[in-house]
Design a protein around this motif. Structure first.
Motif, PDB file in Angstrom:
ATOM      1  N   LYS A  24       0.847  -1.267   0.174  1.00 48.33           N
ATOM      2  CA  LYS A  24      -0.057   0.090   0.064  1.00 48.33           C
ATOM      3  C   LYS A  24       0.871   1.143  -0.003  1.00 48.33           C
ATOM      4  O   LYS A  24       0.757   2.129  -0.807  1.00 48.33           O
ATOM      5  CB  LYS A  24      -0.861  -0.079   1.281  1.00 48.33           C
ATOM      6  N   GLU A  25       1.904   1.127   0.835  1.00 49.52           N
ATOM      7  CA  GLU A  25       2.618   2.558   1.073  1.00 49.52           C
ATOM      8  C   GLU A  25       3.549   2.679  -0.291  1.00 49.52           C
ATOM      9  O   GLU A  25       3.782   3.751  -0.845  1.00 49.52           O
ATOM     10  CB  GLU A  25       3.652   2.211   2.128  1.00 49.52           C
ATOM     11  N   SER A  26       4.214   1.612  -0.847  1.00 51.91           N
ATOM     12  CA  SER A  26       4.774   1.551  -2.136  1.00 51.91           C
ATOM     13  C   SER A  26       3.835   2.272  -3.189  1.00 51.91           C
ATOM     14  O   SER A  26       4.399   2.927  -3.912  1.00 51.91           O
ATOM     15  CB  SER A  26       5.393   0.025  -2.535  1.00 51.91           C
ATOM     16  N   VAL A  27       2.719   1.405  -3.415  1.00 48.31           N
ATOM     17  CA  VAL A  27       1.550   2.295  -4.691  1.00 48.31           C
ATOM     18  C   VAL A  27       1.579   3.662  -4.289  1.00 48.31           C
ATOM     19  O   VAL A  27       1.430   4.551  -5.243  1.00 48.31           O
ATOM     20  CB  VAL A  27       0.638   1.193  -4.376  1.00 48.31           C
ATOM     21  N   HIS A  28       1.286   3.914  -3.148  1.00 53.13           N
ATOM     22  CA  HIS A  28       0.719   5.216  -2.576  1.00 53.13           C
ATOM     23  C   HIS A  28       1.807   6.244  -2.894  1.00 53.13           C
ATOM     24  O   HIS A  28       1.703   7.362  -3.652  1.00 53.13           O
ATOM     25  CB  HIS A  28       0.456   5.435  -1.182  1.00 53.13           C
ATOM     26  N   GLU A  29       3.075   5.942  -2.750  1.00 52.51           N
ATOM     27  CA  GLU A  29       4.484   6.759  -2.799  1.00 52.51           C
ATOM     28  C   GLU A  29       4.598   7.002  -4.512  1.00 52.51           C
ATOM     29  O   GLU A  29       4.756   8.000  -4.730  1.00 52.51           O
ATOM     30  CB  GLU A  29       5.502   6.011  -2.261  1.00 52.51           C
ATOM     31  N   GLN A  30       4.454   5.883  -5.378  1.00 55.35           N
ATOM     32  CA  GLN A  30       4.702   5.980  -6.689  1.00 55.35           C
ATOM     33  C   GLN A  30       3.555   6.677  -7.276  1.00 55.35           C
ATOM     34  O   GLN A  30       3.646   7.430  -8.335  1.00 55.35           O
ATOM     35  CB  GLN A  30       4.770   4.418  -7.269  1.00 55.35           C
ATOM     36  N   GLU A  31       2.176   6.511  -6.850  1.00 59.83           N
ATOM     37  CA  GLU A  31       1.346   7.455  -7.450  1.00 59.83           C
ATOM     38  C   GLU A  31       1.342   8.672  -7.130  1.00 59.83           C
ATOM     39  O   GLU A  31       1.175   9.753  -7.715  1.00 59.83           O
ATOM     40  CB  GLU A  31      -0.162   7.008  -6.769  1.00 59.83           C
ATOM     41  N   ARG A  32       2.109   9.213  -5.954  1.00 52.68           N
ATOM     42  CA  ARG A  32       2.363  10.599  -5.333  1.00 52.68           C
ATOM     43  C   ARG A  32       3.260  11.120  -6.323  1.00 52.68           C
ATOM     44  O   ARG A  32       3.101  12.053  -6.902  1.00 52.68           O
ATOM     45  CB  ARG A  32       2.718  10.618  -4.093  1.00 52.68           C
ATOM     46  N   LYS A  33       4.198  10.267  -6.681  1.00 53.45           N
ATOM     47  CA  LYS A  33       5.338  10.876  -7.502  1.00 53.45           C
ATOM     48  C   LYS A  33       4.945  10.999  -9.000  1.00 53.45           C
ATOM     49  O   LYS A  33       5.313  11.974  -9.447  1.00 53.45           O
ATOM     50  CB  LYS A  33       6.586   9.898  -7.454  1.00 53.45           C
ATOM     51  N   LEU A  34       4.210  10.228  -9.552  1.00 52.06           N
ATOM     52  CA  LEU A  34       3.554  10.167 -10.832  1.00 52.06           C
ATOM     53  C   LEU A  34       2.495  11.351 -10.917  1.00 52.06           C
ATOM     54  O   LEU A  34       2.846  12.141 -11.954  1.00 52.06           O
ATOM     55  CB  LEU A  34       2.635   8.928 -11.138  1.00 52.06           C
ATOM     56  N   GLU A  50       7.952   1.704 -12.655  1.00 47.37           N
ATOM     57  CA  GLU A  50       8.033   1.231 -11.060  1.00 47.37           C
ATOM     58  C   GLU A  50       6.577   0.709 -10.391  1.00 47.37           C
ATOM     59  O   GLU A  50       6.381  -0.173  -9.778  1.00 47.37           O
ATOM     60  CB  GLU A  50       8.718   2.154 -10.476  1.00 47.37           C
ATOM     61  N   ILE A  51       5.665   1.600 -10.960  1.00 43.86           N
ATOM     62  CA  ILE A  51       4.425   1.305 -10.649  1.00 43.86           C
ATOM     63  C   ILE A  51       3.712   0.074 -11.177  1.00 43.86           C
ATOM     64  O   ILE A  51       3.094  -0.863 -10.374  1.00 43.86           O
ATOM     65  CB  ILE A  51       3.380   2.417 -10.821  1.00 43.86           C
ATOM     66  N   ASN A  52       4.097  -0.228 -12.389  1.00 44.52           N
ATOM     67  CA  ASN A  52       3.742  -1.561 -13.145  1.00 44.52           C
ATOM     68  C   ASN A  52       4.252  -2.758 -12.187  1.00 44.52           C
ATOM     69  O   ASN A  52       3.808  -3.903 -12.056  1.00 44.52           O
ATOM     70  CB  ASN A  52       4.249  -1.622 -14.528  1.00 44.52           C
ATOM     71  N   GLU A  53       5.786  -2.701 -11.690  1.00 45.22           N
ATOM     72  CA  GLU A  53       6.416  -3.695 -11.057  1.00 45.22           C
ATOM     73  C   GLU A  53       5.697  -3.939  -9.605  1.00 45.22           C
ATOM     74  O   GLU A  53       5.604  -4.982  -9.220  1.00 45.22           O
ATOM     75  CB  GLU A  53       7.755  -3.233 -10.988  1.00 45.22           C
ATOM     76  N   ALA A  54       5.343  -2.754  -9.108  1.00 48.73           N
ATOM     77  CA  ALA A  54       4.527  -2.637  -7.763  1.00 48.73           C
ATOM     78  C   ALA A  54       3.138  -3.511  -8.015  1.00 48.73           C
ATOM     79  O   ALA A  54       2.911  -4.504  -7.059  1.00 48.73           O
ATOM     80  CB  ALA A  54       4.266  -1.400  -7.120  1.00 48.73           C
ATOM     81  N   ARG A  55       2.546  -3.407  -9.198  1.00 45.65           N
ATOM     82  CA  ARG A  55       1.471  -4.006  -9.424  1.00 45.65           C
ATOM     83  C   ARG A  55       1.617  -5.318  -9.562  1.00 45.65           C
ATOM     84  O   ARG A  55       0.879  -6.330  -9.336  1.00 45.65           O
ATOM     85  CB  ARG A  55       0.530  -3.177 -10.516  1.00 45.65           C
ATOM     86  N   SER A  72       1.180 -11.004  -7.546  1.00 45.31           N
ATOM     87  CA  SER A  72       1.923 -12.333  -7.203  1.00 45.31           C
ATOM     88  C   SER A  72       1.588 -12.513  -5.809  1.00 45.31           C
ATOM     89  O   SER A  72       1.224 -13.808  -5.380  1.00 45.31           O
ATOM     90  CB  SER A  72       3.664 -12.090  -7.465  1.00 45.31           C
ATOM     91  N   PHE A  73       1.474 -11.418  -5.017  1.00 39.08           N
ATOM     92  CA  PHE A  73       1.104 -11.620  -3.495  1.00 39.08           C
ATOM     93  C   PHE A  73      -0.290 -12.233  -3.378  1.00 39.08           C
ATOM     94  O   PHE A  73      -0.635 -13.027  -2.531  1.00 39.08           O
ATOM     95  CB  PHE A  73       1.419 -10.080  -2.828  1.00 39.08           C
TER      96      PHE A  73
END
Length: 327
Positions: A245-255, A294-299, A304-305
């Motif tokens: 969640k934190e990773s996705v939120h951070e990537q979305e914020r940067k984007l 990076e966002i796609n990798e996070a997705r 996978s999870f």
């Protein structure tokens, strides 16, 4: 599948796992006294085993007692028979001796004369002199009869002594058996077979109760282990989910920041150098592409999870009936 759907799937798996943990803890609470129950069952099973062994010993002693009673009865019967033989032979010897003495008296009386004194009593009158019998036993015959009577008497005495010894032994054993039976709460030793059957049934019942208690306690320990494992899995899910969640939120914020910067550059194109603006836009686009990757990798990691969670859910659902059967 978007991020919200992935998050929702993870949360649903967490809720399902949490429900199972709650049920395991409820069952654990129900079985919390299983250890004390097993201890009591073990003590009772041991007591019933000891009583069964004591009753079996008593049962064996009673069997020995009955055999000795039968042997005593046989010895007494032998004594009675020997005594009867002795009495008959003794009576026969007495009869022969009387006949022998009578014969001697008859011989003496044949020599008596009126007016002459009797060599036995000294009387000079002999009104009823003894008659001489025609069937006179010999001295040898009398001796043999006496010897036969003595032998019969000896046999009678021996059987009497044997009977007395067996009777004393029987009384001692009977006293001990009776005492042991009373100490065990058995008033009538004739009912030992019934008591033995009751003791066997009690022992079997206690063994079954102990076996049931052992299964409950084993299930209790298993539940503790399963609960701990599921709680660790739940915590792991929670940590992974928060990280993603934190990773996705951070990537979305940067984007979002990148897009905002691009919009600002686009607005300033009319005032600055076109070449310079294009360079900045190009650089920002490259950064945006990198961030998008990076966002796609996070997705992908989320996917996978989610697959891992689905497999774990399938394993839990497969093992749930086994846990229920083990209960």
């Amino acid at each position: 599948m978007n991020n919200k759907q992935l998050m929702l799937g993870i949360q649903q798996h967490q809720e399902s796992l949490n429900d199972k943990i709650i049920k395991l803890k409820e069952e654990q609470k129900e079985l919390s006294g299983s250890e004390a129950e097993l201890e009591r069952a073990s003590v009772n099973a041991e007591k019933s085993k000891i009583r069964l062994e004591e009753i079996r010993i008593l049962e064996n002693n009673i069997s020995i007692l009955k055999k000795k009673e039968k042997a005593l009865h046989n010895t007494e019967q032998v004594y009675i028979n020997n005594m009867q033989i002795y009495e008959r032979k003794s009576e026969y010897a007495d009869k022969l001796e009387r006949a022998f003495l009578d014969a001697q008296a008859g011989v003496l009386s044949s020599k008596l004369k009126e007016g002459e004194p009797c060599p036995v009593c000294g009387s000079v009158h002999h009104p009823n002199p003894a008659a001489v019998s025609a069937d006179v036993p010999s001295e040898e015959g009398l001796r043999e009869a006496r010897e036969a009577a003595e032998v019969a008497g000896k046999e009678a005495r021996l059987s009497s002594e044997k009977s007395a010894a067996q009777k004393a032994e029987f009384k001692t054993l009977y006293k001990n058996v009776k005492k042991n039976a009373e100490m065990m709460g058995i008033e009538d030793i004739e009912k030992i077979f019934e008591e033995s059957q009751n003791a066997k049934k009690m022992y079997e019942d206690m063994r079954n109760i102990k076996s049931s208690a052992e299964k409950k306690f084993a299930r209790y320990r298993q539940i503790i282990q399963l609960t701990e494992e599921d709680e660790n899995k739940y915590k792991k899910y929670e940590q992974e989910l928060n990280f993603i969640k934190e990773s996705v939120h951070e990537q979305e914020r940067k984007l979002s920041g990148m897009r905002s910067a691009i919009d600002q550059i686009g607005k300033r194109l009319v005032y600055g150098s076109v070449g310079g603006a294009m360079d900045k836009i190009e650089k920002l686009n490259r950064k945006a592409d990198i961030l998008a990757n990076e966002i796609n990798e996070a997705r992908d990691k989320l996917n996978s999870f989610n697959t891992y969670i689905e497999k774990t859910k399938a394993i839990l659902e497969e093992n749930t009936p086994k846990l229920i059967d083990a209960k």
